[in-house]
Design an enzyme around this catalytic site. Structure first.
Site, PDB file in Angstrom:
ATOM      1  N   ASP A 236      -7.884  11.958 -15.069  1.00 44.39           N
ATOM      2  CA  ASP A 236      -7.650  11.240 -13.872  1.00 44.39           C
ATOM      3  C   ASP A 236      -7.910   9.933 -14.063  1.00 44.39           C
ATOM      4  O   ASP A 236      -8.624   9.219 -15.248  1.00 44.39           O
ATOM      5  CB  ASP A 236      -8.283  11.751 -12.708  1.00 44.39           C
ATOM      6  CG  ASP A 236      -8.411  11.018 -11.315  1.00 44.39           C
ATOM      7  OD1 ASP A 236      -7.016  10.435 -11.336  1.00 44.39           O
ATOM      8  OD2 ASP A 236      -9.166  10.596 -10.586  1.00 44.39           O
TER       9      ASP A 236
ATOM     10  N   ARG B  98       1.825   7.968  -9.980  1.00 42.81           N
ATOM     11  CA  ARG B  98       2.561   8.324  -8.881  1.00 42.81           C
ATOM     12  C   ARG B  98       2.823   9.809  -8.813  1.00 42.81           C
ATOM     13  O   ARG B  98       3.708  10.325  -8.364  1.00 42.81           O
ATOM     14  CB  ARG B  98       3.756   7.654  -8.556  1.00 42.81           C
ATOM     15  CG  ARG B  98       3.735   6.150  -8.124  1.00 42.81           C
ATOM     16  CD  ARG B  98       2.904   5.785  -6.994  1.00 42.81           C
ATOM     17  NE  ARG B  98       2.897   4.426  -6.557  1.00 42.81           N
ATOM     18  CZ  ARG B  98       1.763   4.073  -5.783  1.00 42.81           C
ATOM     19  NH1 ARG B  98       1.126   4.724  -5.122  1.00 42.81           N
ATOM     20  NH2 ARG B  98       2.045   2.694  -5.275  1.00 42.81           N
TER      21      ARG B  98
ATOM     22  N   GLU C  16      -8.956  -1.242   0.162  1.00 42.99           N
ATOM     23  CA  GLU C  16      -9.076  -1.510   1.671  1.00 42.99           C
ATOM     24  C   GLU C  16     -10.665  -2.046   1.951  1.00 42.99           C
ATOM     25  O   GLU C  16     -10.814  -3.298   2.613  1.00 42.99           O
ATOM     26  CB  GLU C  16      -8.598  -0.821   2.627  1.00 42.99           C
ATOM     27  CG  GLU C  16      -7.004  -0.571   2.532  1.00 42.99           C
ATOM     28  CD  GLU C  16      -6.571  -0.060   4.004  1.00 42.99           C
ATOM     29  OE1 GLU C  16      -5.513  -0.328   4.518  1.00 42.99           O
ATOM     30  OE2 GLU C  16      -7.156   1.193   4.539  1.00 42.99           O
TER      31      GLU C  16
END
Length: 945
Positions: free
Chosen positions: A284, A620, A382
């Site tokens: 990952d 993705r 964010e």
């Protein structure tokens, strides 16, 4: 009379029934076939503890694992990342699927329809924050939950050596049967030709009336005698070795992470040696290669770039002072003072830029103490952007389903939230529509540059060119970039648009397409504000680790849900990609069900093409697709794979790979709990593989080679003896020696070697990654190596039988008495055997410790001590039947010719091994041989480096 007529026929029937029912057999068993289960359960549950655990098991099974629609929570405005809906109506939704980022449904309440989407769902496995209680409606339960739909099948993991051992054990069984068959046929022939005429002296056993039947019985007798060739204790010894090597991982201080007190952990004890055979690593990205801690590093506002380069050492640079802002985050660091000056001078584009960052997001604030703000963000990006806006004077303070509260340069303002245009992998952008306290309608948008540039107003062309230069600069530094833009909306147009938006959001059929059209319609002619650049710092040592693993011929694939640009940047920054690579091959996943390359006829072509590349980056990809990629490589490459990740979305991949490694980072413990090995930093992976994995593989291979060798050498002496004993199934050795051979005399030396041996130490293992290659090629133990061990065992058994046999044949002691008896021969053969296998393990040992020395010399000492004790006069007088070898040890081992024969046996057994290994090291040296030679003579350059 009537009674007599009625009872008369009954009595004979009853008598007959009782006669057949009763018998004289005695039953002492507690249960029979039918009563075992109920009676045993009844007895077990008389123990209250067992009843308690059964209740607990049933209770845990009843607990529902489900995806919930959030209805209400303890939040003041009933908001918990989700829109509040008091539930008294009807819910309709899509069928169960594995799309984690999508949910389509409608709620009908009092005649009105409300849209349900993924933002209003609590998925199984998620952590609920910012709330003390909540009420929800179960939408999907059990295997229908989205996380379970993404989970691969849990399989029992076995090493390649385990699978090979199963095959070899079957081969050994066949070899045992062959030996017994040969000896049984020999017995039949001997009995027919010789034994039949000597029944006066050698009578056949009771019931044996023919030579063929005698041979049949001897077959099973030799099965018992030669059964030691079957490695009965092999699996127990293997598990002990694996357990010991697992402790080394747990105890390794060099894999301990002190910042969060996390040691490395071997969560399984059955896969250690497989760590030394890894060919493919699937990793990952976020939280595994990176720290998953985002930092606002640079930005471009109205054509001007702010921030300093990440390549510049900022230790001597003065930080921006945010003390003027009482709500600033003290942990936030920025080094360009000009941006603060622009904010203080009320520069309109700068204020609009940070206002956008404080409004366009889905972050939740938590303020338990006045002024102490903590942001809970679904995405670290964010959180970093909102924190940056907070420090520069635009503080996101609170939100409700309809409003967002901002403190702008000390002034509190409440914006009305009218619509959220969600981010998805196709749109690659997010927008919000808000009404300011002054009544202005504005759309704020942030997203990928390639997307937003197509939506800009033509008047922004000049600014777009300037911003593009800044974006290229940011991307070159490995930063994650976003473009931000805005648009002022007309009131009448917006009212018409929001009406159509409500109709589309409540449609069950084609909802996404309808909403997408509306989003495209309103997100046009945007005004460019600038761009943000966020740094997700790599973990310490990641580039060096990847470079080292690549030298070990390990191929690394990165599987990430991030976009291609981000994956590329990380690839370059962590040395996966470099400028010398002419063609960069990126695999982009699909969130749709039509993943043709992973499931259709193209899967083989995908694997072939990808395996031709040095590095593969899959972006993705969903959790299920990660597992599918791993499964494809396992299926077509027949290579040992390892998957490493830190989050719940990596669990399927971790379970699918041969070895699963979990990193205990920012994403919780789900990856760790599903893993086989765990630690806190990616850099520890090279030590796990190149040191512990390689050592475990070498130790296991050495153990297996020695174990099979010593068993063949020990057992086959019985086989040769059969030809000289009339195939009578008589054993060569004393029965006590047979019992203690594996249990006492040879158990500890081989365990000592298997737990402590190392060809080179850990420093050289890391310095020369090429040492890892033989494990990938499975060179140290395979079918060919097994055959060599078998042949060596056969050769040694011939020496160990015929040299003592020849030495004892018609031999006289120094006092003129004969020693050519069975007991002296047996003692000499077993002494030769034990010394030979002890010398052999000495030759196999590369790293000598006090423990190894003690085990080898101690085992030999114990052998002679036990032998002289068991063959003593005292033991014979006490246990005459058990110790018949009275005086054999002192009589036989006191003869010089016996020791000369022992020395000859040892020499003949060991000399070919020493000669072969010497020539092999000179003519075809292994990587270990080259490194050891380099350590002796450092001026010798290794050809492998």
């Amino acid at each position: 009379m009537g009674c007599a007529v009625i009872l008369f026929p009954v009595l004979p029937i009853l008598f007959i029934f009782l006669f057949f029912l009763q018998n004289n057999s005695i039953k002492t068993s507690k249960y029979n076939f039918f009563t075992f289960l109920p009676l045993n359960l009844f007895e077990q549950f008389q123990r209250i503890a067992n009843a308690y655990f059964l209740f607990l098991l049933i209770f845990l099974s009843v607990c529902v694992q489900a995806d919930l629609l959030l209805l209400s929570s303890s939040e003041p405005h009933n908001f918990h990342f989700c829109f509040y809906l008091p539930f008294t109506g009807e819910v309709k939704c899509e069928a169960p699927n594995n799309k984690l980022d999508k949910f389509t449904g409608t709620l009908t309440l009092r005649g009105e329809k409300y849209a349900l989407d993924n933002e209003k769902m609590l998925l199984r496995g998620c952590t609920i924050r910012n709330t003390e209680w909540c009420f929800g409606l179960v939408i999907y339960a059990g295997p229908d939950t989205k996380l379970m739909q993404n989970s691969g099948k849990t399989t029992f993991k076995r090493t390649s050596i385990d699978r090979l051992m199963n095959v070899l054990v079957l081969v050994i069984f066949a070899f045992l049967a062959l030996m017994c068959l040969i000896l049984a046929i020999g017995n039949g022939i001997w009995e027919y030709d010789k034994g039949y005429y000597f029944q006066v002296y050698l009578p056949w056993a009771e019931g044996v009336n023919s030579a063929s039947y005698s041979g049949f019985l001897m077959f099973w007798s030799y099965v018992i005698i030669l059964n030691t060739v079957v490695p009965i204790s092999l699996y127990v010894s293997v598990e002990i070795i694996r357990l010991g090597n697992s402790f080394y991982i747990d105890w390794d201080r060099k894999m301990y992470y002190p910042l969060n007190d996390t040691p490395a952990q071997a969560r399984t004890t059955t896969l250690n040696e497989e760590l030394g055979q890894i060919k493919y690593i699937f990793s990952d990205k976020t939280g595994t290669l990176t720290q998953n801690i985002m930092c606002f590093n640079k930005c471009s506002i109205n054509g001007k770039s702010y921030g300093i380069s990440v390549h510049i050492d900022n230790k001597n640079t003065e930080k921006v002072d945010f003390s003027y802002n009482q709500l600033a985050d003290p942990k936030f660091a920025f080094y360009d003072h000009s941006l603060v000056e622009a904010v203080k001078l009320s520069d309109v584009p700068t204020h609009r830029f940070f206002r956008l960052l404080s409004l366009c997001h889905t972050v939740m604030p938590e303020e338990k103490k006045e002024g102490n703000l903590v942001y809970q963000a679904q995405s670290p990006d964010e959180g970093a952007l909102v924190t940056a806006a907070r420090n520069f004077g635009f503080v996101f303070r609170a939100r409700t389903p309809e409003t967002i509260t901002i403190v702008e340069m000390g002034e509190t303002k409440i914006y009305k939230l009218l619509a959220i245009l969600d981010f998805n992998n196709v749109r690659k952008r997010m927008s919000v529509i808000v009404r300011s306290p002054e009544g202005d309608l504005t759309l704020y948008c942030k997203g990928a540059d390639t997307i937003l540039y197509e939506l800009l107003h033509s008047s922004c062309d000049t600014l777009k060119e300037e911003t593009t230069e800044h974006l290229n600069e940011f991307a070159g530094e490995g930063l994650r970039t976003l473009v931000v833009a805005y648009k002022n909306l007309d009131e009448d147009y917006f009212q018409e648009w929001i009406r159509r938006h409500h109709e589309a959001s409540t449609a069950l059929e084609g909802r996404e397409d309808k909403l997408s059209e509306l989003y495209e319609e309103i997100e046009k002619d945007l005004m460019l504000l600038g761009a943000t650049a966020i740094e997700d710092k790599l973990q310490d040592g990641v580039p060096q680790t990847i470079e080292t693993l690549a030298k070990a011929n390990i191929k690394i694939w990165v599987l990430t849900g991030d976009k291609q640009e981000t994956a590329m940047n990380i690839g370059y920054s962590c040395n996966l990609l470099n400028d010398d690579m002419e063609d960069v091959f990126i695999i982009e996943g699909s969130t749709s069900d039509d993943a043709y390359a992973l499931e259709g006829n193209l899967e083989l072509e995908l694997v072939r093409t990808a395996c031709l590349c040095k590095v593969v980056i899959c972006c993705r990809v969903t959790p299920l697709q990660k597992a599918q990629v791993v499964e494809l490589v396992k299926k077509y490459k027949k290579a040992v794979t390892l998957a490493i990740g830190d989050g719940a979305n990596d669990v399927s991949m971790i379970k699918t790979a041969h070895i699963g490694v979990g990193i205990s980072g920012q994403e919780g413990m789900q990856a760790v709990l599903s893993s086989d090995f765990s630690f806190a930093q990616f850099r520890y992976l090279q030590r796990l593989l190149l040191v512990h994995g390689r050592w475990s593989y070498i130790r296991m291979c050495k153990f297996l080679k020695y174990f099979f060798y010593k068993n063949f050498a020990f057992t086959l002496v019985h086989f040769w003896y059969g030809f000289f004993s009339g195939f009578s199934a008589q054993t060569v050795y004393d029965e006590w020696f047979i019992t203690l051979y594996n249990l006492v005399y040879t158990s500890l030396p081989v365990l000592g070697m298997s737990l402590f041996d190392q060809d080179v130490d850990d420093r050289w293992s890391m310095l020369f990654p090429q040492l890892y290659v033989p494990g990938q090629q499975n060179l140290y133990f395979n079918k060919t190596v097994f055959v060599k061990c078998m042949l060596q065992g056969i050769y040694s058994s011939l020496i160990l039988f015929f040299i003592p046999y020849g030495a004892m044949y018609n031999t006289m002691r120094s006092d003129g008495k004969a020693i050519a008896d069975y007991q002296s021969f047996a003692l000499m053969a077993q002494t030769c055997l034990l010394i030979v296998v002890s010398v052999q393990i000495g030759l196999d040992t590369s790293y000598w410790t006090v423990v190894n020395q003690f085990f080898i010399w101690g085992s030999l000492s114990v052998y002679f001590a036990i032998t002289f004790t068991m063959y003593s006069d005292g033991m014979y007088l006490i246990f005459t039947a058990s110790f018949p070898f009275i005086g054999t040890a002192r009589n036989t081992l006191s003869q010089p010719n016996v020791w000369l024969a022992i020395f000859l046996s040892i020499t003949l057994c060991v000399l070919p091994v020493v000669g072969f290994r010497f020539l092999k090291a000179q003519l075809k040296p292994t990587p270990s041989d080259k490194v050891r030679r380099y350590l002796i003579k450092p001026e010798i350059l290794l050809t492998t480096t």
